[in-house]
Design a protein around this motif. Structure first.
Motif, PDB file in Angstrom:
ATOM      1  N   SER A  28       0.829  -1.200   0.000  1.00  0.00           N
ATOM      2  CA  SER A  28       0.000   0.000   0.000  1.00  0.00           C
ATOM      3  C   SER A  28       0.864   1.251   0.000  1.00  0.00           C
ATOM      4  O   SER A  28       1.885   1.327   0.678  1.00  0.00           O
ATOM      5  N   VAL A  29       0.460   2.218  -0.798  1.00  0.00           N
ATOM      6  CA  VAL A  29       1.099   3.535  -0.812  1.00  0.00           C
ATOM      7  C   VAL A  29      -0.014   4.547  -0.551  1.00  0.00           C
ATOM      8  O   VAL A  29      -1.006   4.579  -1.278  1.00  0.00           O
ATOM      9  N   ALA A  30       0.133   5.348   0.504  1.00  0.00           N
ATOM     10  CA  ALA A  30      -0.930   6.266   0.898  1.00  0.00           C
ATOM     11  C   ALA A  30      -0.490   7.711   0.703  1.00  0.00           C
ATOM     12  O   ALA A  30       0.701   8.031   0.762  1.00  0.00           O
ATOM     13  N   GLY A  31      -1.469   8.575   0.464  1.00  0.00           N
ATOM     14  CA  GLY A  31      -1.205  10.004   0.388  1.00  0.00           C
ATOM     15  C   GLY A  31      -0.985  10.574   1.778  1.00  0.00           C
ATOM     16  O   GLY A  31      -1.173   9.880   2.780  1.00  0.00           O
ATOM     17  N   PRO A  32      -0.575  11.848   1.850  1.00  0.00           N
ATOM     18  CA  PRO A  32      -0.269  12.443   3.160  1.00  0.00           C
ATOM     19  C   PRO A  32      -1.472  12.491   4.110  1.00  0.00           C
ATOM     20  O   PRO A  32      -1.330  12.204   5.306  1.00  0.00           O
ATOM     21  N   THR A  33      -2.658  12.830   3.588  1.00  0.00           N
ATOM     22  CA  THR A  33      -3.842  12.911   4.452  1.00  0.00           C
ATOM     23  C   THR A  33      -4.185  11.529   5.001  1.00  0.00           C
ATOM     24  O   THR A  33      -4.482  11.367   6.187  1.00  0.00           O
ATOM     25  N   GLU A  34      -4.133  10.519   4.131  1.00  0.00           N
ATOM     26  CA  GLU A  34      -4.439   9.149   4.545  1.00  0.00           C
ATOM     27  C   GLU A  34      -3.387   8.671   5.551  1.00  0.00           C
ATOM     28  O   GLU A  34      -3.696   7.947   6.496  1.00  0.00           O
ATOM     29  N   ARG A  38       6.449  -2.025  -5.034  1.00  0.00           N
ATOM     30  CA  ARG A  38       6.571  -2.398  -3.632  1.00  0.00           C
ATOM     31  C   ARG A  38       6.103  -3.836  -3.405  1.00  0.00           C
ATOM     32  O   ARG A  38       6.702  -4.603  -2.641  1.00  0.00           O
ATOM     33  N   LEU A  39       5.016  -4.199  -4.112  1.00  0.00           N
ATOM     34  CA  LEU A  39       4.511  -5.567  -4.011  1.00  0.00           C
ATOM     35  C   LEU A  39       5.564  -6.546  -4.509  1.00  0.00           C
ATOM     36  O   LEU A  39       5.821  -7.572  -3.865  1.00  0.00           O
ATOM     37  N   CYS A  40       6.169  -6.221  -5.656  1.00  0.00           N
ATOM     38  CA  CYS A  40       7.222  -7.088  -6.185  1.00  0.00           C
ATOM     39  C   CYS A  40       8.346  -7.229  -5.161  1.00  0.00           C
ATOM     40  O   CYS A  40       8.846  -8.340  -4.907  1.00  0.00           O
ATOM     41  N   GLY A  41       8.736  -6.095  -4.549  1.00  0.00           N
ATOM     42  CA  GLY A  41       9.810  -6.126  -3.564  1.00  0.00           C
ATOM     43  C   GLY A  41       9.461  -6.988  -2.365  1.00  0.00           C
ATOM     44  O   GLY A  41      10.273  -7.792  -1.891  1.00  0.00           O
ATOM     45  N   LYS A  42       8.229  -6.844  -1.874  1.00  0.00           N
ATOM     46  CA  LYS A  42       7.822  -7.594  -0.679  1.00  0.00           C
ATOM     47  C   LYS A  42       7.819  -9.100  -0.929  1.00  0.00           C
ATOM     48  O   LYS A  42       8.116  -9.888  -0.045  1.00  0.00           O
ATOM     49  N   VAL A  87      -2.959   0.606  -4.092  1.00  0.00           N
ATOM     50  CA  VAL A  87      -2.676  -0.688  -3.474  1.00  0.00           C
ATOM     51  C   VAL A  87      -2.496  -1.709  -4.586  1.00  0.00           C
ATOM     52  O   VAL A  87      -3.222  -1.692  -5.578  1.00  0.00           O
ATOM     53  N   ALA A  88      -1.501  -2.565  -4.424  1.00  0.00           N
ATOM     54  CA  ALA A  88      -1.323  -3.691  -5.340  1.00  0.00           C
ATOM     55  C   ALA A  88      -1.404  -4.978  -4.527  1.00  0.00           C
ATOM     56  O   ALA A  88      -0.831  -5.061  -3.442  1.00  0.00           O
TER      57      ALA A  88
END
Lengths: 354, 153
Positions: free
Chosen positions: A33-39, A76-80, A180-181
């Motif tokens: 997951s990659v979230a914006g600043p507010t999230e 990020r998903l690939c990395g994880k 999210v991926a």
């Protein structure tokens, strides 16, 4: 698992019960997951893999910023999972922008086939359901589902220029920024800690709601229809589903959906991703969050970790979408809703990290 | 699936019953305070201009120029949308709100270039005000001509 057996039994060994696909070999191996600043400042902030500090991500426009969000989530998903992009047989990508450009532009730098999806904010559940179906059917061993939304890109497309002063009514919702991926796999590719047990694709439901500042009201009938269908098709009672999450009905829409379900004799207390993503006391998001990333971020940060940790055995995610465009509502058309549901179960086995 | 007319009506009633209350009193008070503050700032400028020897008419025009500039500047700094979020019409109605309605699209569509972006879409918000303002002026002008009235000063 007893509950798993119940679903398969009710299926009477058929793969489809009513409108619901009963899945046997589809798993979630991991999510990023990659979230914006507010999230990131919301109550789930500590649980995202990455929180962006700005809204543009070094890009020239909101649209390219959203594409970059999607690309970062996928990488990020690939990395994880220690995989290369080419290890995925298919990428199912979806977003809210016209011509789903965020997904397409994210994928132009990735060496993986893309099928673009659109179901407004219900795209995430549609992607999970289709990916699971493809894996279960044997066409794919590993499919990535990536969805994104960007507050400013959505404001500009659906409403007004981002710097225009507007006072929104309390039923309005806040499009989430993030991506999210998720890796959906078959057993042949190692399975995963969460099982995709069923997928109920939704019908388009229109109760003639015309207020673009009350999406919760436009989508609630579709969510009620899909949830009632899932329960009926699988011959389950509401308690057996575990926590049931709607995608983004938010505070103004959840009571409407519960009331519609009660009319059909289904007593269900819903949780809502649009409510869980933000803290209403500190964050002025009106009725709650929305956007394709809303249900996806809550799934990655709460629903999947709860299943993996064994806090719950089963969860139903019913993502909701409003299928209008600015053109159609300016032309006086009502706002049709859609809701796709997936049933998730703890698989009890390792393999990957959700 | 389209709901029947009866189901639509029943659902409309359900939506109304669950509708969250709009904080009308809070919004009204904030609109008064925000709109009033903007006007007070304008009044200060007007007094200063008059003290420096401008005629009331000239001072009024200069005040409008300053408030428009201020609205544009605060839009560029990303502040004006917050002012309107709080003050509603109190922030939109003063001439600084008009500046916001011009500058916000100019900023947003700058990325599509000077011609098809800024040039074509700068009036996307303020356009209706100008279109119908011109129309109203034409209608009233026609009424004046038809009744043989002298033009207003």
């Amino acid at each position: 698992m007893a509950m798993t057996a119940a679903v398969v039994e009710s299926a009477e060994n058929r793969r489809r019960c009513g409108r619901t696909f009963v899945l046997r070999d589809a798993w979630i191996a991991g999510a990023a997951s990659v979230a914006g600043p507010t999230e990131g400042r919301g109550p789930l902030g500590g649980r995202f893999d990455r929180i962006e500090t700005g809204h543009l991500l070094g890009q020239a426009s909101w649209e390219m910023a959203e594409a970059e969000l999607a690309r970062r989530a996928f990488m990020r998903l690939c990395g994880k999972l220690a995989l290369e992009p080419g290890d995925f047989d298919l990428l199912l990508g979806g977003d809210l922008l016209n011509q789903t450009v965020a997904s397409s532009f994210a994928a132009r730098s990735l060496d993986v086939p893309l099928c673009g999806l659109y179901a407004a904010c219900a795209t995430f559940a549609e992607g999970l359901g289709l990916a699971a179906t493809l894996c279960d059917a044997g066409f794919c061993r590993r499919v990535a589902v990536a969805v994104s939304s960007h507050h400013d890109a959505a404001e500009r497309q659906y409403r007004f220029p981002t710097e225009l002063g507007i006072q929104r009514p309390p039923t309005a919702q806040w499009t989430a920024t993030g991506s999210v991926a998720v890796a959906v796999t078959s057993g042949a590719a190692g399975g995963g800690p969460v099982r995709l047990a069923a997928f109920t694709p939704g019908r388009v439901v229109d109760f003639a709601v015309q207020d673009p500042y009350h999406m919760g009201a436009a989508m609630a009938p579709a969510a009620a229809d899909t949830l009632a269908t899932l329960l009926e098709d699988l011959r389950q009672s509401p308690e057996t589903l575990g926590p049931v999450y709607t995608g983004d009905l938010a505070r103004a829409g959840v009571p409407l959906c519960e009331a519609l379900l009660a009319k059909r004799g289904v007593r269900l207390s819903l949780r809502d991703c649009g409510i869980e993503l933000y803290d209403p006391a500190r964050q002025d998001v009106h009725a709650g969050g929305s956007g394709a990333a809303c249900s996806a971020l809550v799934t990655a940060a709460r629903i999947l970790p709860d299943l993996v940790a064994g806090a719950v055995e089963r969860t139903c995610l019913c993502a909701t979408g409003a299928l209008h465009s600015p053109t159609t509502y300016q032309q006086g058309e009502s706002i049709p809703g859609i809701a796709h549901a997936v049933l998730l179960e703890r698989s009890g086995k390792g393999g990957g990290q959700a | 699936m389209r709901a029947s007319k009866d189901a639509q009506a029943a659902y409309r009633r359900l939506v109304q019953r669950h509708a969250p209350r709009v904080p009308l009193l809070r919004n009204t008070v904030l609109a008064f305070v925000v709109g009033g503050s903007l006007c007070a700032v304008g009044q200060i400028f007007m007094n200063v201009f008059e003290r420096h020897g401008l005629s009331p008419e000239r001072a009024g025009a200069m005040t409008a120029v300053v408030i428009v500039l201020l609205g544009a500047l605060l839009t560029g700094l990303g502040v004006y949308d917050e002012i309107v979020r709080l003050g509603g019409m109190g922030g939109s109605l003063p001439i600084s709100g008009f500046a916001n309605a011009m500058v916000a699209p100019a900023m947003e569509y700058r990325r599509e270039g000077w011609i098809l972006g800024v040039g074509a879409r700068i009036f996307s918000i303020a356009g209706p005000v100008i279109t119908y303002g011109l129309l109203a002026a034409m209608v009233i002008g026609a009424v004046y001509v038809a009744l043989g009235l002298p033009p207003p000063r």
